[in-house]
Design a protein around this motif. Structure first.
Motif, PDB file in Angstrom:
ATOM      1  N   VAL A  65       8.831  12.446   4.646  1.00 25.09           N
ATOM      2  CA  VAL A  65       9.201  12.028   5.996  1.00 25.09           C
ATOM      3  C   VAL A  65       8.339  12.820   6.979  1.00 25.09           C
ATOM      4  CG1 VAL A  65      11.082  11.929   7.683  1.00 25.09           C
ATOM      5  CG2 VAL A  65      11.551  11.545   5.243  1.00 25.09           C
ATOM      6  N   ASP A  66       7.737  12.164   7.950  1.00 22.54           N
ATOM      7  CA  ASP A  66       6.793  12.801   8.877  1.00 22.54           C
ATOM      8  C   ASP A  66       5.672  13.522   8.119  1.00 22.54           C
ATOM      9  OD1 ASP A  66       8.592  12.099  10.969  1.00 22.54           O
ATOM     10  OD2 ASP A  66       9.641  14.018  10.785  1.00 22.54           O
ATOM     11  N   PRO A  67       4.925  12.804   7.297  1.00 19.80           N
ATOM     12  CA  PRO A  67       3.889  13.471   6.502  1.00 19.80           C
ATOM     13  C   PRO A  67       2.835  14.116   7.396  1.00 19.80           C
ATOM     14  CG  PRO A  67       3.530  11.097   6.480  1.00 19.80           C
ATOM     15  CD  PRO A  67       4.864  11.329   7.131  1.00 19.80           C
ATOM     16  N   VAL A  68       2.292  15.232   6.923  1.00 22.19           N
ATOM     17  CA  VAL A  68       1.249  15.924   7.674  1.00 22.19           C
ATOM     18  C   VAL A  68      -0.092  15.751   6.982  1.00 22.19           C
ATOM     19  CG1 VAL A  68       0.426  18.232   8.254  1.00 22.19           C
ATOM     20  CG2 VAL A  68       2.745  17.575   8.847  1.00 22.19           C
ATOM     21  N   GLN A  69      -0.074  15.838   5.672  1.00 15.58           N
ATOM     22  CA  GLN A  69      -1.268  15.604   4.869  1.00 15.58           C
ATOM     23  C   GLN A  69      -1.191  14.204   4.307  1.00 15.58           C
ATOM     24  OE1 GLN A  69      -3.885  17.268   4.043  1.00 15.58           O
ATOM     25  NE2 GLN A  69      -3.486  19.468   4.226  1.00 15.58           N
ATOM     26  N   LEU A  70      -2.278  13.500   4.300  1.00 16.91           N
ATOM     27  CA  LEU A  70      -2.235  12.171   3.706  1.00 16.91           C
ATOM     28  C   LEU A  70      -3.238  12.063   2.565  1.00 16.91           C
ATOM     29  CD1 LEU A  70      -1.778  10.322   7.062  1.00 16.91           C
ATOM     30  CD2 LEU A  70      -0.095  10.379   5.245  1.00 16.91           C
ATOM     31  N   VAL A 105      -3.683   4.009  20.816  1.00 19.45           N
ATOM     32  CA  VAL A 105      -4.352   2.738  20.532  1.00 19.45           C
ATOM     33  C   VAL A 105      -4.168   2.337  19.063  1.00 19.45           C
ATOM     34  CG1 VAL A 105      -6.632   1.666  20.322  1.00 19.45           C
ATOM     35  CG2 VAL A 105      -6.044   2.963  22.375  1.00 19.45           C
ATOM     36  N   LEU A 106      -4.283   3.317  18.165  1.00 16.14           N
ATOM     37  CA  LEU A 106      -4.173   3.009  16.735  1.00 16.14           C
ATOM     38  C   LEU A 106      -2.738   3.077  16.219  1.00 16.14           C
ATOM     39  CD1 LEU A 106      -7.342   4.990  15.666  1.00 16.14           C
ATOM     40  CD2 LEU A 106      -7.070   2.515  15.537  1.00 16.14           C
ATOM     41  N   ASN A 107      -1.814   3.390  17.115  1.00 12.25           N
ATOM     42  CA  ASN A 107      -0.401   3.455  16.756  1.00 12.25           C
ATOM     43  C   ASN A 107      -0.107   4.463  15.642  1.00 12.25           C
ATOM     44  OD1 ASN A 107       2.279   2.799  16.984  1.00 12.25           O
ATOM     45  ND2 ASN A 107       2.153   1.048  15.585  1.00 12.25           N
ATOM     46  N   PHE A 108      -0.672   5.639  15.759  1.00 11.23           N
ATOM     47  CA  PHE A 108      -0.346   6.725  14.849  1.00 11.23           C
ATOM     48  C   PHE A 108       0.515   7.749  15.582  1.00 11.23           C
ATOM     49  CE2 PHE A 108      -4.192   5.588  12.187  1.00 11.23           C
ATOM     50  CZ  PHE A 108      -3.446   5.286  11.059  1.00 11.23           C
ATOM     51  N   PRO A 109       1.220   8.633  14.842  1.00  4.06           N
ATOM     52  CA  PRO A 109       2.005   9.671  15.509  1.00  4.06           C
ATOM     53  C   PRO A 109       1.149  10.450  16.503  1.00  4.06           C
ATOM     54  CG  PRO A 109       2.479   9.662  13.163  1.00  4.06           C
ATOM     55  CD  PRO A 109       1.326   8.713  13.386  1.00  4.06           C
ATOM     56  N   PRO A 140     -10.002  11.262   5.052  1.00  5.19           N
ATOM     57  CA  PRO A 140      -9.333  10.032   5.469  1.00  5.19           C
ATOM     58  C   PRO A 140      -7.951  10.342   6.007  1.00  5.19           C
ATOM     59  CG  PRO A 140      -9.378  10.217   3.089  1.00  5.19           C
ATOM     60  CD  PRO A 140     -10.111  11.395   3.611  1.00  5.19           C
ATOM     61  N   ASP A 141      -7.888  10.895   7.195  1.00  7.77           N
ATOM     62  CA  ASP A 141      -6.616  11.330   7.743  1.00  7.77           C
ATOM     63  C   ASP A 141      -6.703  11.205   9.266  1.00  7.77           C
ATOM     64  OD1 ASP A 141      -4.379  12.797   8.624  1.00  7.77           O
ATOM     65  OD2 ASP A 141      -4.486  14.101   6.874  1.00  7.77           O
ATOM     66  N   PHE A 142      -5.682  10.602   9.865  1.00 10.03           N
ATOM     67  CA  PHE A 142      -5.766  10.405  11.314  1.00 10.03           C
ATOM     68  C   PHE A 142      -5.670  11.714  12.076  1.00 10.03           C
ATOM     69  CE2 PHE A 142      -1.254  10.208  10.430  1.00 10.03           C
ATOM     70  CZ  PHE A 142      -0.696  10.928  11.471  1.00 10.03           C
ATOM     71  N   ARG A 143      -5.270  12.812  11.397  1.00 11.74           N
ATOM     72  CA  ARG A 143      -5.234  14.103  12.075  1.00 11.74           C
ATOM     73  C   ARG A 143      -6.545  14.881  11.923  1.00 11.74           C
ATOM     74  NH1 ARG A 143       0.143  13.962  10.323  1.00 11.74           N
ATOM     75  NH2 ARG A 143       1.664  14.027  12.030  1.00 11.74           N
ATOM     76  N   LEU A 151     -19.627   5.420   8.289  1.00  7.14           N
ATOM     77  CA  LEU A 151     -18.854   4.271   7.846  1.00  7.14           C
ATOM     78  C   LEU A 151     -17.362   4.584   7.937  1.00  7.14           C
ATOM     79  CD1 LEU A 151     -19.704   1.532   6.677  1.00  7.14           C
ATOM     80  CD2 LEU A 151     -19.519   2.533   4.396  1.00  7.14           C
ATOM     81  N   THR A 152     -16.637   3.805   8.727  1.00  2.00           N
ATOM     82  CA  THR A 152     -15.191   4.011   8.825  1.00  2.00           C
ATOM     83  C   THR A 152     -14.476   2.676   8.668  1.00  2.00           C
ATOM     84  OG1 THR A 152     -15.317   3.740  11.208  1.00  2.00           O
ATOM     85  CG2 THR A 152     -15.333   5.996  10.389  1.00  2.00           C
ATOM     86  N   CYS A 153     -13.181   2.744   8.365  1.00  2.00           N
ATOM     87  CA  CYS A 153     -12.392   1.524   8.201  1.00  2.00           C
ATOM     88  C   CYS A 153     -12.175   0.855   9.548  1.00  2.00           C
ATOM     89  CB  CYS A 153     -11.045   1.846   7.555  1.00  2.00           C
ATOM     90  SG  CYS A 153      -9.990   0.391   7.414  1.00  2.00           S
ATOM     91  N   LYS A 154     -12.403  -0.443   9.601  1.00  2.61           N
ATOM     92  CA  LYS A 154     -12.258  -1.171  10.858  1.00  2.61           C
ATOM     93  C   LYS A 154     -10.821  -1.113  11.366  1.00  2.61           C
ATOM     94  CE  LYS A 154     -16.478  -3.098  10.870  1.00  2.61           C
ATOM     95  NZ  LYS A 154     -16.960  -1.918  10.138  1.00  2.61           N
ATOM     96  N   ARG A 155      -9.877  -1.096  10.431  1.00  2.00           N
ATOM     97  CA  ARG A 155      -8.474  -1.138  10.833  1.00  2.00           C
ATOM     98  C   ARG A 155      -7.887   0.232  11.122  1.00  2.00           C
ATOM     99  NH1 ARG A 155      -4.431  -4.310   7.035  1.00  2.00           N
ATOM    100  NH2 ARG A 155      -2.911  -3.022   8.121  1.00  2.00           N
ATOM    101  N   CYS A 156      -8.293   1.229  10.345  1.00  2.91           N
ATOM    102  CA  CYS A 156      -7.635   2.527  10.426  1.00  2.91           C
ATOM    103  C   CYS A 156      -8.506   3.580  11.095  1.00  2.91           C
ATOM    104  CB  CYS A 156      -7.247   3.030   9.046  1.00  2.91           C
ATOM    105  SG  CYS A 156      -6.349   1.806   8.093  1.00  2.91           S
ATOM    106  N   SER A 157      -9.771   3.296  11.237  1.00  2.25           N
ATOM    107  CA  SER A 157     -10.695   4.212  11.874  1.00  2.25           C
ATOM    108  C   SER A 157     -10.771   5.569  11.183  1.00  2.25           C
ATOM    109  CB  SER A 157     -10.351   4.328  13.361  1.00  2.25           C
ATOM    110  OG  SER A 157     -10.617   5.572  13.859  1.00  2.25           O
TER     111      SER A 157
END
Ligand code: ADP
Ligand code: ZN
Ligand code: ZN
Length: 689
Positions: free
Chosen positions: A683-688, A588-592, A527-530, A404-410
């Motif tokens: 600024v420029d967070p690494v951990q979310l 595609v997801l517009n992340f760093p 829950p982190d794009f990295r 299960l993942t978020c439709k918007r944030c993946s």
């Protein structure tokens, strides 16, 4: 290395001992201004010295950043207090550091006082388990010089030439030519990057320039710092977090006084007050410890980029698993890449085998058990890697593998048991966890996860005959105990070493045949794009511990997602494929690195206050949002309560970091803070989390 004074000392800039009547003083407080004080002791005050001064009802340490002989417009001259005393005989900071702090304050949205006090952090512990006098690795080549391989030679020449070009450009005052000032030494684990770094450092120093050498903040990488100490002797200084405040300060002053030409250490060594800087090396560039976890939340790579371009130095990054940011810049050609492709100590890259845990009860697959057994029969050793304490649970279908993942944030949705909700910690989306798998309808779906205690117990029960040792933050907290464990492991008194991050990097033991990654997915569910990038890099790094000296290394990577691209590409060592795919996703997801982020975290003991502050900040952001920027949230932080504080986050996303910084500054100014509410800016967070 000789300890004759290097040539550059002669053109070191003179210190200005300005004696001023009125001093500008900044404090380690989130106040974006300086304060006027008098100094009554004649001749003692100078920029860069520290003072003790009354501030409100407290007495605080402050930093003199300037002064004047004419009274300031405000407050009235007779209201200006005198400092209590000047702490330093000699200035601790030069104009260069004061200017750097000013830049940091503007970039990281902190105060100049906070920036200055981050430069010489006070030591936390006295004495240390970090100083490993006896090296586990390089004892044989400490003195005698290795013959460089052809690849190493080529990198050395190429990077050296770049450094010269960058330096020449600065000295001839030709700014803005096309010379790149960042190089990357990209080489598989065990390919001899360290030797290239050391040779480059020597070359720089011989040419009269100074060097900063950064290593990650992990106990074992301090062996690099020790190696530098041995190689360069008295002209080297080490700055690390195991030192006490006064040890650190005395090393700092040696650097500041020009007695040192190479400074080594973790993150904060990037501030080393060297002059005539020729080279900044960042070893294991992708490592998370280069980002500070406290205000100011600076990244050593960002500071190094700024310093190197200001001071005409070459910035040299190195890793087997570059950050996605760095990879993109290499692909675009704004970082020049040099590659090392071969292992040099007789090993080859190990065979890395992904093994599905889908049908395994418990956490040890038949394949892993068999290999541990075989390794023992050969009289060799095993390292078992457990991910850092599993965080939360994730929704997984045993029948079809659905997650299960978020439709918007993946990103994975996190289960909140008390509310019986699955929620997205980026955008705040929430849903009831499905009772049956939405993909295949199986009932065999739900939230799962492993804990480290559970794994340890199973390993001990399965292999009662093995000598097993666990090494992680809990077991190695005591002084010297990690070192003790590693000594015993090296001596062959331990058959199986089990641990978290600590066993993932830097270890270089001939006896190790097998590396097992118990559960490679843990990080993927954060829950982190990295998450994919970290999982990938961790597998490659952990795998790098096997097969360093003999070509028979074996790595088993257990996973619930045998088809996951990050895991598969790590096992196939398809580094390029991974980055191609990952960068595509990010785009595609517009992340760093395709966008920039600033994260604001609101915390308060009272949940209502935290919620209110978060929505106030969100509506402020809404009214001021520049074009090309957007607001994600407010949402609960993934770690929604920490030390009794409720945490909420807002993520500002945009194309221009300048515009986001300006927006945040405006928000900081307009936001009326309630008591008991704190806002952290990253600024420029690494951990979310
Ligand atoms: P990396 O940092 O790329 O992972 P290391 O610098 O730890 O790799 O080097 C791995 C091993 O290779 C070390 O044991 C080191 O002593 C050895 N090594 C490095 N350069 C050479 C060389 N030119 N000849 C032989 N061995 C080398
Ligand atoms: Zn399913
Ligand atoms: Zn979301």
């Amino acid at each position: 290395m000789q300890s004759t004074p290097p040539a550059w000392r002669t053109f070191r800039c003179e210190r200005e001992y300005i004696v001023n009547t009125y001093l500008d003083i900044v404090f380690d407080l989130p106040l974006d201004q300086s304060f006027s004080y008098r100094c009554d002791a004649k001749g003692e005050a100078a920029p860069g010295k520290r003072v003790m001064a009354h501030f409100g009802r407290r007495e605080l340490l402050g930093y003199i950043i300037g002064g004047s002989n004419t009274p300031p417009a405000f407050p009235q001259a007779d209201k200006i207090k005198a400092v209590r005393r000047v702490v330093d005989k000699e200035s601790v900071f030069d104009h260069a550091e004061i200017a750097l702090a000013k830049w940091m304050a503007s970039y990281y949205l902190c105060s100049q006082g906070e920036a200055l006090s981050a430069m010489i952090p006070s030591g936390r512990r006295a004495g240390t388990n970090l100083s490993l006098e006896d090296d586990f690795d390089n004892e044989d080549n400490a003195g005698n010089r290795l013959e460089l391989s052809a690849e190493q030679d080529e990198a050395l020449l190429g990077i050296g030439a770049m450094a010269d070009a960058v330096f020449a450009e600065k000295n001839t005052g030709q700014q803005k030519t096309n010379n790149l000032h960042i190089a990357y030494l990209y080489g598989i684990t065990g390919s001899g990057k360290t030797e290239v770094f050391l040779r480059l450092a020597e070359r720089m120093i011989q040419a009269g320039r100074s060097v900063i050498y950064l290593v990650p903040e992990i106990s074992l990488t301090h062996q690099t710092a020790e190696l530098i100490g041995r190689r360069f002797g008295a002209v080297a200084a080490t700055l690390h977090s195991g030192m006490t405040g006064s040890e650190r300060l005395s090393e700092w002053m040696r650097i500041r006084n020009g007695e040192v030409v190479i400074a080594a250490g973790p993150r904060s060594a990037v501030f080393a007050p060297l002059r005539n800087l020729g080279l900044i090396i960042i070893d294991e560039e992708h490592d998370g410890s280069y980002k500070s976890g406290n205000t100011p939340r600076y990244h050593a790579r960002q500071i190094a980029m700024h310093r190197s371009s200001q001071e005409g130095a070459l910035l040299l990054l190195g890793s087997a698993t570059p950050s996605a940011e760095a990879w993109k810049l290499m692909e675009e050609g704004s970082i020049k890449r040099f590659s090392l492709n071969r292992r040099l100590s007789g090993g080859t890259m190990p065979a890395i085998v992904p093994v599905s845990l889908q049908k395994t009860s418990g956490c040890l697959s038949a394949e892993l058990k068999e290999e541990i057994h075989q390794t023992r029969l050969m009289g060799r050793q095993t390292i078992l890697f457990l991910n850092r304490r599993g965080f939360g649970y994730f929704y997984h279908c045993t029948a079809c593998g659905f997650e299960l993942t978020c439709k918007r944030c993946s990103v994975s949705l996190t289960y909140h048991k008390s509310k019986n909700k699955a929620l997205c910690h980026y955008c705040g989306y929430e849903t009831r966890p499905p009772l049956v798998c939405p993909e295949c309808g199986s009932l065999d779906a739900g939230f799962t996860g492993f804990g480290t205690e559970f794994i340890e117990e199973e390993v001990r029960n399965t292999f009662p005959e093995l000598r097993i040792q666990r090494a992680d933050a809990d077991t190695t907290g005591r002084k010297g105990s990690l070192r003790e464990i590693l000594k015993r492991f090296k001596a062959g008194d331990i058959d199986l070493l089990m641990g978290t991050q600590m066993v993932a990097k830097g270890l270089n033991f001939p006896g190790v045949r097998l590396v097992g990654v118990v559960f490679a997915d843990t990080g993927l569910h954060l829950p982190d794009f990295r998450a994919a990038e970290r999982t990938f890099s961790l597998i490659v790094q952990v795998a790098g511990r096997a097969g360093r000296f003999f070509p028979d290394g074996k790595v088993i990577v257990q996973t619930l997602r045998p088809y996951d691209p990050a895991i598969n590409r790590a096992c196939a060592l398809d580094i390029e494929g991974f980055y191609r795919n990952e960068l595509n996703q990010r785009s595609v997801l517009n992340f760093p690195p395709y966008s920039r982020l600033i994260r604001l975290v609101v915390r308060s003991r009272q949940e209502t206050k935290a919620n209110k502050a978060a929505s106030q900040l969100a509506s402020l952001a809404g009214t001021m949002l520049p074009s090309g920027a957007e607001l994600l949230g407010p949402a609960e932080c993934p770690i929604s309560i920490q030390n009794g504080n409720h945490r909420r986050q807002l993520i500002l996303r945009g194309t221009s970091i300048n515009a986001l910084q300006q927006l945040t500054r405006n928000m900081q100014q307009q936001y009326e803070k309630e008591t008991g509410v704190y806002v952290e800016t990253d600024v420029d967070p690494v951990q979310l989390l």
